[in-house]
Motif scaffolding. Structure first.
Motif, PDB file in Angstrom:
ATOM      1  N   SER A   1     -14.943 -14.994 -29.911  1.00  0.00           N
ATOM      2  CA  SER A   1     -14.345 -16.096 -30.659  1.00  0.00           C
ATOM      3  C   SER A   1     -15.395 -17.136 -31.038  1.00  0.00           C
ATOM      4  N   MET A   2     -16.256 -17.465 -30.081  1.00  0.00           N
ATOM      5  CA  MET A   2     -17.330 -18.421 -30.345  1.00  0.00           C
ATOM      6  C   MET A   2     -18.312 -17.856 -31.376  1.00  0.00           C
ATOM      7  N   LEU A   3     -18.601 -16.566 -31.243  1.00  0.00           N
ATOM      8  CA  LEU A   3     -19.521 -15.918 -32.168  1.00  0.00           C
ATOM      9  C   LEU A   3     -18.989 -15.989 -33.588  1.00  0.00           C
ATOM     10  N   ASN A   4     -17.690 -15.767 -33.747  1.00  0.00           N
ATOM     11  CA  ASN A   4     -17.069 -15.831 -35.067  1.00  0.00           C
ATOM     12  C   ASN A   4     -17.204 -17.227 -35.673  1.00  0.00           C
ATOM     13  N   GLN A   5     -16.990 -18.241 -34.847  1.00  0.00           N
ATOM     14  CA  GLN A   5     -17.126 -19.612 -35.334  1.00  0.00           C
ATOM     15  C   GLN A   5     -18.567 -19.923 -35.720  1.00  0.00           C
ATOM     16  N   VAL A   6     -19.504 -19.490 -34.884  1.00  0.00           N
ATOM     17  CA  VAL A   6     -20.923 -19.759 -35.148  1.00  0.00           C
ATOM     18  C   VAL A   6     -21.373 -19.068 -36.421  1.00  0.00           C
ATOM     19  N   ILE A   7     -20.952 -17.823 -36.627  1.00  0.00           N
ATOM     20  CA  ILE A   7     -21.336 -17.091 -37.831  1.00  0.00           C
ATOM     21  C   ILE A   7     -20.820 -17.809 -39.073  1.00  0.00           C
ATOM     22  N   SER A   8     -19.597 -18.345 -38.988  1.00  0.00           N
ATOM     23  CA  SER A   8     -19.037 -19.100 -40.117  1.00  0.00           C
ATOM     24  C   SER A   8     -19.857 -20.357 -40.395  1.00  0.00           C
ATOM     25  N   GLN A   9     -20.259 -21.039 -39.322  1.00  0.00           N
ATOM     26  CA  GLN A   9     -21.051 -22.257 -39.490  1.00  0.00           C
ATOM     27  C   GLN A   9     -22.439 -21.948 -40.042  1.00  0.00           C
ATOM     28  N   LEU A  10     -23.030 -20.856 -39.570  1.00  0.00           N
ATOM     29  CA  LEU A  10     -24.342 -20.467 -40.085  1.00  0.00           C
ATOM     30  C   LEU A  10     -24.247 -20.100 -41.564  1.00  0.00           C
ATOM     31  N   LYS A  11     -23.158 -19.443 -41.925  1.00  0.00           N
ATOM     32  CA  LYS A  11     -22.953 -19.068 -43.332  1.00  0.00           C
ATOM     33  C   LYS A  11     -22.855 -20.301 -44.211  1.00  0.00           C
ATOM     34  N   GLU A  12     -22.144 -21.319 -43.723  1.00  0.00           N
ATOM     35  CA  GLU A  12     -22.022 -22.571 -44.476  1.00  0.00           C
ATOM     36  C   GLU A  12     -23.378 -23.254 -44.634  1.00  0.00           C
ATOM     37  N   ALA A  13     -24.271 -23.025 -43.648  1.00  0.00           N
ATOM     38  CA  ALA A  13     -25.607 -23.628 -43.705  1.00  0.00           C
ATOM     39  C   ALA A  13     -26.580 -22.778 -44.511  1.00  0.00           C
ATOM     40  N   GLY A  14     -26.080 -21.688 -45.092  1.00  0.00           N
ATOM     41  CA  GLY A  14     -26.933 -20.835 -45.910  1.00  0.00           C
ATOM     42  C   GLY A  14     -27.723 -19.806 -45.121  1.00  0.00           C
ATOM     43  N   ILE A  15     -27.330 -19.558 -43.869  1.00  0.00           N
ATOM     44  CA  ILE A  15     -28.010 -18.577 -43.015  1.00  0.00           C
ATOM     45  C   ILE A  15     -27.117 -17.353 -42.879  1.00  0.00           C
ATOM     46  N   ARG A  16     -27.566 -16.215 -43.368  1.00  0.00           N
ATOM     47  CA  ARG A  16     -26.756 -15.001 -43.366  1.00  0.00           C
ATOM     48  C   ARG A  16     -26.801 -14.304 -42.008  1.00  0.00           C
ATOM     49  N   VAL A  17     -25.673 -13.774 -41.611  1.00  0.00           N
ATOM     50  CA  VAL A  17     -25.591 -12.912 -40.432  1.00  0.00           C
ATOM     51  C   VAL A  17     -24.864 -11.648 -40.868  1.00  0.00           C
ATOM     52  N   GLU A  18     -25.584 -10.531 -40.906  1.00  0.00           N
ATOM     53  CA  GLU A  18     -25.022  -9.263 -41.372  1.00  0.00           C
ATOM     54  C   GLU A  18     -25.358  -8.162 -40.370  1.00  0.00           C
ATOM     55  N   TYR A  19     -24.353  -7.411 -39.950  1.00  0.00           N
ATOM     56  CA  TYR A  19     -24.551  -6.343 -38.971  1.00  0.00           C
ATOM     57  C   TYR A  19     -24.104  -5.000 -39.540  1.00  0.00           C
ATOM     58  N   ASP A  20     -24.912  -3.979 -39.286  1.00  0.00           N
ATOM     59  CA  ASP A  20     -24.520  -2.622 -39.667  1.00  0.00           C
ATOM     60  C   ASP A  20     -23.464  -2.063 -38.733  1.00  0.00           C
ATOM     61  N   PHE A  21     -23.525  -2.466 -37.473  1.00  0.00           N
ATOM     62  CA  PHE A  21     -22.454  -2.107 -36.554  1.00  0.00           C
ATOM     63  C   PHE A  21     -22.358  -3.148 -35.451  1.00  0.00           C
ATOM     64  N   CYS A  22     -21.150  -3.348 -34.969  1.00  0.00           N
ATOM     65  CA  CYS A  22     -20.864  -4.214 -33.836  1.00  0.00           C
ATOM     66  C   CYS A  22     -20.051  -3.387 -32.845  1.00  0.00           C
ATOM     67  N   ARG A  23     -20.583  -3.181 -31.663  1.00  0.00           N
ATOM     68  CA  ARG A  23     -19.899  -2.363 -30.668  1.00  0.00           C
ATOM     69  C   ARG A  23     -19.943  -3.036 -29.304  1.00  0.00           C
ATOM     70  N   LEU A  24     -18.950  -2.736 -28.496  1.00  0.00           N
ATOM     71  CA  LEU A  24     -18.907  -3.186 -27.111  1.00  0.00           C
ATOM     72  C   LEU A  24     -19.086  -1.965 -26.219  1.00  0.00           C
ATOM     73  N   ILE A  25     -19.770  -2.149 -25.098  1.00  0.00           N
ATOM     74  CA  ILE A  25     -19.941  -1.062 -24.139  1.00  0.00           C
ATOM     75  C   ILE A  25     -19.637  -1.583 -22.743  1.00  0.00           C
TER      76      ILE A  25
END
Length: 412
Positions: free
Chosen positions: A291-315
């Motif tokens: 949840s925090m990661l989702n918020q941070v990614i949104s804030q980084l996007k607003e600041a013009g910093i891209r976060v793009e992942y080819d895959f996101c997995r949990l183990i």
């Protein structure tokens, strides 16, 4: 002086003495770590790699027959393995295995046009096995023939220690990411920090406690100079992207907390792997992390910093097969995360604990520490668990082998 004043003074002096003891405990602990390191790596003080493989295991790893290897030895394309005094073949070491891949055309390395995988192994909760996953994944990929770079971004430097470097005695601040990320940098690229390890195809950028200085500097700058902070984010992304051209896979081990380094690592990666243990607190904290990661990614996007992942997995990184509560939590994970949860968890095993005591992974043990059956079960599980991640990397390069149906679901 009243008795109360004397008592207050005595309490204050005691509290101060106890606080001073922290430094003594830290120093004693560092000396013990150094003693353990020297004991683990005897006869020398530098970590070595003494693993040897039989011809059958080498053939399995290369995907060929044992006859093909023996024919290559007979015609001189491959050297025969060394022999004991009684004429018994001692097996192939890792450099010999890598040479086999080259001679027999069995290298899995990416093509020049394939982008390197830059994977951050991240969770904001400590104790989930982040460094254990990172080092085992690095060594698994090394055995498979990939070129790997591990970047330790955590000031606790557990991964650095597991690779045989004492972060307190052997690593200076100038050998970490600090000279590159500091407010007054002295390095323009990251090549200065790359160290060779006992594995011929695994390099390391180490860390130590002084890496926390970067947190202080960037956090202070962030309060009044967001542009500087953003530039450091972009700088790490660019530096890792340039360095990654020499490797197939780059593994990033950030601090287990939301800080400036974690944020920089988060946006420098192109894939995310989240380890979590099969307990209710770990499940709940991982939900909070996402949840925090989702918020941070949104804030980084607003600041013009891209976060793009080819895959996101949990183990699931610590799963006890004989604990009913672990099975319950794993079922809860499957219902919650679906195909994003890799189907094969890393099992809790005494072999992993015993290897860690020697500052090793399961891939570095010359022989089982416990019973051969326990070792084999552990090794097979780690191979399968890490193999899931290898398949995700290879899918990124357009190379999809036949996989179990459960793994296909996870990789989709």
């Amino acid at each position: 002086m009243s008795s109360n004043q004397r008592n207050d003074g005595e309490i204050g002096a005691t509290q101060f003495a106890e606080a001073e003891r922290i430094g003594q405990l830290a120093e004693a602990g560092e000396l013990m770590v150094e003693r353990l390191r020297k004991t683990a790596f005897l006869p020398g003080e530098i970590k070595g790699l003494n693993v040897r493989l039989g011809v059958a295991e080498a053939a399995q790893l290369l995907g060929c027959s044992t006859n093909r290897i023996r024919m290559a030895e007979d015609d001189g394309r491959l050297p025969a393995p060394p022999e004991s005094e009684t004429g018994r073949r001692l097996g192939y070491d890792i450099p010999a295995l890598l040479n086999m891949r080259k001679v027999l055309g069995a290298s899995p390395q990416r093509a020049p046009e394939d982008p390197p995988a830059i994977i951050t192994v991240q969770n904001f909760k400590g104790g989930v096995g982040k460094s254990t996953v990172t080092t085992h994944l690095a060594h698994y990929l090394a055995v498979q023939g990939y070129r790997v770079l591990v970047v330790d971004c955590d000031s606790q430097a557990t991964t650095t220690t597991l690779f045989g470097f004492n972060p307190h005695f052997a690593i200076t601040r100038e050998e970490t990411l600090y000279p590159y990320l500091s407010i007054e940098p002295t390095q323009d690229d990251l090549s200065y920090a790359v160290k060779h390890t006992a594995w011929p195809n695994v390099d390391l950028i180490p860390s130590n406690l002084q890496m926390f200085d970067v947190e202080y500097e960037l956090a202070a700058t962030g309060t009044g100079g967001g542009n500087v902070l953003a530039s450091r984010f972009r700088k790490l992304r660019q530096g890792l992207a340039e360095l990654a051209q020499n490797y197939d896979v780059v593994l990033l081990d950030p601090p287990p907390a939301l800080g400036t380094i974690s944020l920089a690592v988060m946006q420098a990666a192109n894939a995310l792997l989240v380890p979590l243990a099969a307990t209710t607190p770990d499940f709940c904290s991982t939900v909070q992390f996402l949840s925090m990661l989702n918020q941070v990614i949104s804030q980084l996007k607003e600041a013009g910093i891209r976060v793009e992942y080819d895959f996101c997995r949990l183990i699931c990184s610590k799963f006890a097969t004989n604990d009913p509560s672990h099975a319950l939590i794993q079922s809860l994970m499957e219902k919650t995360f679906g195909g994003a949860l890799l189907p094969v968890p890393m099992l809790e095993s005494a072999e992993i604990s015993h290897a860690a005591l020697r500052m090793m992974t399961i891939y570095e043990l010359e022989k089982p520490v416990g019973t051969p059956k326990t070792h084999k079960r552990c090794r097979n599980n780690i191979d399968e668990a890490m193999g899931q991640i290898e398949q995700l990397i290879r899918r990124r390069w357009g190379r999809v082998e036949s996989e179990p149906s459960a793994l296909m679901m996870a990789a989709g």
